[in-house]
Motif scaffolding. Structure first.
Motif, short mmCIF file in Angstrom:
data_model
loop_
_atom_site.label_atom_id
_atom_site.label_comp_id
_atom_site.label_asym_id
_atom_site.label_seq_id
_atom_site.Cartn_x
_atom_site.Cartn_y
_atom_site.Cartn_z
N TRP A 1 -10.70 2.37 -7.01
CA TRP A 1 -9.41 1.92 -7.52
C TRP A 1 -9.54 1.34 -8.93
N LEU B 1 -2.16 -0.34 -4.41
CA LEU B 1 -2.73 -1.23 -3.39
C LEU B 1 -2.77 -2.65 -3.95
N PHE C 1 0.86 -1.19 0.00
CA PHE C 1 0.00 0.00 0.00
C PHE C 1 0.89 1.23 0.00
N SER D 1 -4.20 10.35 -8.47
CA SER D 1 -4.89 11.44 -7.79
C SER D 1 -5.18 12.58 -8.74
N ASP E 1 0.70 5.15 -0.38
CA ASP E 1 -0.26 6.24 -0.30
C ASP E 1 0.50 7.57 -0.29
N SER E 2 0.28 8.37 -1.34
CA SER E 2 0.96 9.67 -1.46
C SER E 2 2.46 9.53 -1.31
N GLU F 1 2.70 2.41 3.45
CA GLU F 1 1.91 2.23 4.65
C GLU F 1 1.39 0.80 4.79
N GLU G 1 -8.06 5.54 4.59
CA GLU G 1 -7.13 5.83 3.48
C GLU G 1 -7.30 4.84 2.33
N ASP H 1 -11.54 4.39 -1.98
CA ASP H 1 -11.34 4.99 -3.30
C ASP H 1 -11.99 4.10 -4.34
N ASP I 1 -1.16 6.14 -6.32
CA ASP I 1 -1.26 5.27 -5.15
C ASP I 1 -1.40 3.83 -5.62
#
Length: 300
Positions: free
Chosen positions: A270, A295, A54, A286, A56-57, A61, A265, A268, A293
């Motif tokens: 995806w 996942l 994952f 984004s 994220d930005s 994470e 978080e 979304d 991002d």
């Protein structure tokens, strides 16, 4: 916010949605999309899954979800459990709202320039996103070049183009090197890209960014002038760490958690990049800063 609805109801809505807009673009194989949705649904509703990646930005994470098993239930609920805590959200799979774009059309648009300029292919495009895509891959080539209804892409066979974030373009072919500049201004459907390579005059113009298309193993940047002239750069590279499986890029995997913050978080719509019975890889570009991002779920 995603609604908690049954997967079977979702599948029926998807069929109805496909039948309503199929006439607008017969090139989209909605029967195949529906088959893909059913395959993915069947895969993810079996067993427990873990998050193995994952981003994220720009931050990794993955560790926030260590020990959690995720169950994608057929009633649309998504349950994460680590033996001590249980978090509940929702999930669904839908056909992407932009699945009826013309990015795979190799001919010039037959629309008038005014109609073509009103497309929504780049509603969320940003200069940052364009820069990230162009500089993340090396050795782009001209996949399409149409000027005044004439095709010129064959003139650039064997050419490789590389873009740098400081606005420099370097090109090479048959041992000869060329240099120039590129600059982008604006936002959304009104991003102008000025290309200047003095020794390659066919490319020199102020183009409008029409679309950025990212797939598993393929990236495209499509530029237009007035809806008629067209320059498309293509690259056989993938943004991110996706591997295996296949996807048309026209299916969204929707996740929603209201809380806690770490799980929120994950919320979304995806884009599915690859899928198999044991792994599903997702991406979101984004609309704010153009960041990508990532996942990944893998079956336990």
């Amino acid at each position: 916010m995603k609604k908690n609805i049954s997967i079977y109801g979702l599948l029926m809505m998807t069929v109805l949605f496909a039948s309503c807009i199929k006439d607008a673009d017969d090139s989209i194989d909605f029967a195949q999309l529906q088959a893909d949705i059913e395959t993915i649904t069947g895969n993810v509703t079996e067993g427990s899954w873990s998050i193995t990646n994952f981003i994220d930005s720009g931050q990794n994470e993955t560790g926030d979800f260590a020990g959690y098993g995720f169950s994608f239930n057929s009633d649309g609920s998504l349950v994460a459990d680590n033996g001590s805590n249980t978090e509940t959200g929702t999930w669904s799979i839908t056909i992407d709202d932009n699945s009826n774009d013309d990015s795979n059309d190799d001919s010039s648009s037959d629309d008038s320039s005014s109609d073509n300029n009103s497309n929504d292919d780049c509603n969320n495009c940003t200069i940052s996103q364009l820069t990230d895509v162009l500089t993340a891959c090396t050795d782009w080539y001209v996949d399409k070049l149409e000027i005044n209804d004439n095709d010129f892409e064959d003139n650039f066979n064997g050419f490789n183009f590389n873009f740098s974030s400081d606005g420099v373009i370097s090109a090479s072919a048959n041992g000869t090197s060329y240099s120039g500049t590129w600059e982008a201004t604006g936002s959304g459907n009104n991003i102008n890209v000025v290309v200047s390579i003095p020794d390659l005059s066919d490319l020199e113009a102020t183009w409008t960014l029409h679309e950025i298309e990212l797939e598993n193993g393929e990236s495209k940047v499509d530029l237009r002038i007035g809806g008629d002239d067209r320059l498309r750069f293509k690259n056989n590279c993938t943004i991110g760490n996706f591997s295996g499986g296949s996807s048309s890029g026209e299916i969204d995997f929707n996740i929603f958690f209201a809380s806690p913050a770490d799980f929120a978080e994950l919320s979304d719509d995806w884009e599915i990049i690859s899928h198999s019975a044991s792994k599903i890889e997702l991406r979101d570009v984004s609309g704010g800063n153009g960041g990508v991002d990532l996942l990944t779920f893998e079956k336990n």
